[in-house]
Design an enzyme around this catalytic site. Structure first.
Site, short mmCIF file in Angstrom:
data_model
loop_
_atom_site.label_atom_id
_atom_site.label_comp_id
_atom_site.label_asym_id
_atom_site.label_seq_id
_atom_site.Cartn_x
_atom_site.Cartn_y
_atom_site.Cartn_z
N ASP A 92 0.86 -1.18 0.00
CA ASP A 92 0.00 0.00 0.00
C ASP A 92 0.90 1.23 0.00
O ASP A 92 2.10 1.16 0.29
CB ASP A 92 -0.92 -0.03 1.21
N ASP A 127 -3.66 7.47 -3.96
CA ASP A 127 -4.96 7.98 -4.36
C ASP A 127 -5.57 8.76 -3.20
O ASP A 127 -5.01 8.83 -2.11
CB ASP A 127 -5.88 6.83 -4.77
N ALA A 195 -11.83 3.11 0.03
CA ALA A 195 -12.65 3.83 1.00
C ALA A 195 -13.97 3.14 1.30
O ALA A 195 -15.00 3.79 1.48
CB ALA A 195 -12.91 5.27 0.50
N CYS A 278 -15.53 -24.47 16.44
CA CYS A 278 -14.61 -24.56 15.31
C CYS A 278 -13.76 -25.82 15.46
O CYS A 278 -13.55 -26.31 16.58
CB CYS A 278 -13.73 -23.30 15.27
N CYS A 280 -10.57 -26.08 13.98
CA CYS A 280 -9.18 -25.80 13.63
C CYS A 280 -8.28 -26.32 14.75
O CYS A 280 -8.74 -26.62 15.86
CB CYS A 280 -8.98 -24.31 13.40
N CYS A 283 -8.64 -24.64 18.19
CA CYS A 283 -9.89 -24.89 18.92
C CYS A 283 -10.04 -26.33 19.37
O CYS A 283 -10.74 -26.61 20.34
CB CYS A 283 -11.08 -24.49 18.04
#
Length: 490
Positions: A92, A127, A195, A278, A280, A283
């Protein structure tokens, strides 16, 4: 714009491949770009690649440019070595800082040259991120400045580094559409929609859908579309269905820092959880109480890992939905997780005509899962194509029941699609799976289809045999159509 190739569509959702020449990699889209803070790495970039399969990430070149500690090292080592990441890296430009603080001390040319020098694979010009709801005069003036900077960016020698062309325009659809077309005209490579974070922070998903749809009208089907700052998994399916390919956010780390736990339905506070919903590794290996009792740094890292598992898991779910042709069913399912997401889904359906242009004409199945299903692209497409289907004879029966030899021609009627020639009964989408307890929206959509057919053939006499349609549906049927209730006939 030859670096992006679409492999498959569903609605405006795209499975694609973004070739990033400077990194020597091809990134499969849609995907997430985890934001990596060059000063504080909650999860190391190498771990993002090895554990989560990250092919691309994003960091802030403006922070590096202004850092006393990192500016010289990144110029000497290069961005990939500094971060320890072999995939593609997008940077960025400082526009976020411009939006937050009102001023930055770097020009577009300077920051692009810096991004090139440190080895960025996808650079970003400076920008002007115009926030939602500003007056039109300001939005127009800032858009003009952004376009001038994009045109200047296109003249900067950046070698193999791809360069993005952010699309601004606040919440004015016409400005967004024009800005998108102007961005395409620059010949730049990636198209971030800028934005939009304030809309997501305020749960204005309906406004977000309108903004994305307007941008896509101007962009067409060129280049990857990047939804800046969109990192919560609850909205990936909707954004993908609208045509977004890339998402980025630091949410996985920022939420973890505040003890917040991501799910595809929303966000939970760790202290309020008794069980993890969850599967994963984080978890399954820990309970909420165990995690809550850990020291802050360990807890933060584990929560960030969980948040990443959920994030990448949802990206894979979206990809498979596009592959299977059931992305809209996934959007419908995710919309049930939050009222604001349901608003976003309904706003998305307002753009059904636009999304239908790239939607495949045939898929494996259509599942009617809510009254919003009556407004889906497939229903609109079927009714639009009635004008291509010939009606033969002067007396035509439209029926949910069996055929009758008393009529010159017999058509079936299927809510929500409406009338159809019997020979098409086994073709998509008329093979739809619909509930036995059909809702009012499906009947009303079917009645709209009947009205469309009658209007196309004003000299034909139609009889509709319906299965107890509600008055709101029957009111849509033209007065010239003879009505008979299927049960009353029996």
């Amino acid at each position: 714009m030859t670096n992006f190739e679409v492999r498959q569509y569903d609605a405006a959702g795209r499975l694609g491949e973004l070739t990033v020449p400077r990194a020597g990699v091809t990134v499969e889209t849609p995907t997430i770009l985890p934001v990596v803070n060059p000063h504080v790495q909650t999860v190391a970039p190498a771990t993002l690649a090895s554990e989560f399969g990250a092919e691309i990430l994003i960091t802030n070149s403006y922070i590096l440019h202004g850092s006393d500690d990192l500016r010289e090292p990144v110029l000497e080592q290069g961005l990939h070595d500094l971060l320890g990441f072999d995939g593609a890296i997008m940077t960025d430009s400082g526009s976020f800082q411009l939006a937050e603080y009102g001023d930055i001390d770097v020009t577009t040319e300077e920051i692009l040259e810096f991004q090139y020098e440190i080895g960025s694979d996808i650079g970003t010009p400076v920008d002007i991120p115009t926030p939602p709801d500003v007056d039109r005069e300001r939005a127009t003036a800032e858009l003009k400045t952004t376009q001038e900077r994009l045109e200047h960016a296109a003249t900067v020698d950046t070698g193999e580094m791809l360069v993005s062309a952010p699309v601004q325009g606040a919440t004015y659809p016409d400005l967004r559409e024009r800005a998108a077309a102007d961005a395409v005209s620059t010949g730049l490579d990636v198209f971030p929609l800028g934005a939009v974070v304030p809309l997501m922070n305020e749960y204005r998903y309906a406004d977000l859908a309108d903004v994305v749809a307007a941008c896509k009208r101007g962009l067409g089907e060129v280049g990857p579309v990047h939804l800046f700052g969109a990192g919560h998994p609850m909205m990936f399916a909707m954004a993908a269905a609208l045509g977004c390919d890339l998402f980025d956010s630091a949410a996985y780390a920022l939420y973890a820092r505040d003890d917040r736990y991501l799910t595809v339905q929303g966000t939970e506070l760790l202290s309020e959880l008794t069980y993890f919903p969850c599967h994963c590794p984080v978890c399954t290996d820990h309970t909420p109480a165990e995690l809550d009792a850990m020291d802050a740094d360990t807890r933060e890292e584990l929560l960030a890992r969980h948040n990443l598992h959920v994030t990448y898991g949802e990206i894979r779910t979206v990809k498979q939905a596009i592959r299977s042709g059931n992305l809209m069913e996934l959007v419908d399912s995710r919309a049930r997780g939050h009222p604001a997401m349901l608003d976003g889904y309904r706003a998305l359906l307002d753009h059904a005509e636009q999304l239908e242009r790239t939607d495949p004409v045939s898929k494996d199945a259509f599942f009617y899962t809510s009254n919003e299903s009556a407004r889906r692209l497939e229903v609109r497409r079927h009714q639009d194509r009635l004008e291509r289907l010939p009606v033969e004879g002067e007396e035509v029966l439209l029926t949910e029941g069996s055929s009758s030899a008393q009529y010159d021609e017999n058509w079936g009627v299927l809510p929500p699609f409406g009338p159809y020639p019997r020979e098409l009964a086994d073709t998509y989408p008329l093979t739809a799976e619909t509930p036995d307890r059909t809702d009012r929206a499906a009947y009303e959509a079917a009645a709209t289809g009947v009205r469309r057919l009658v209007e196309l053939h004003p000299d034909v006499s139609f009889t509709l045999v319906h299965d107890d349609w509600p008055a709101t549906a029957l009111d849509r049927v033209p007065d010239s159509v003879r009505l008979r209730d299927l049960h009353a006939r029996d």
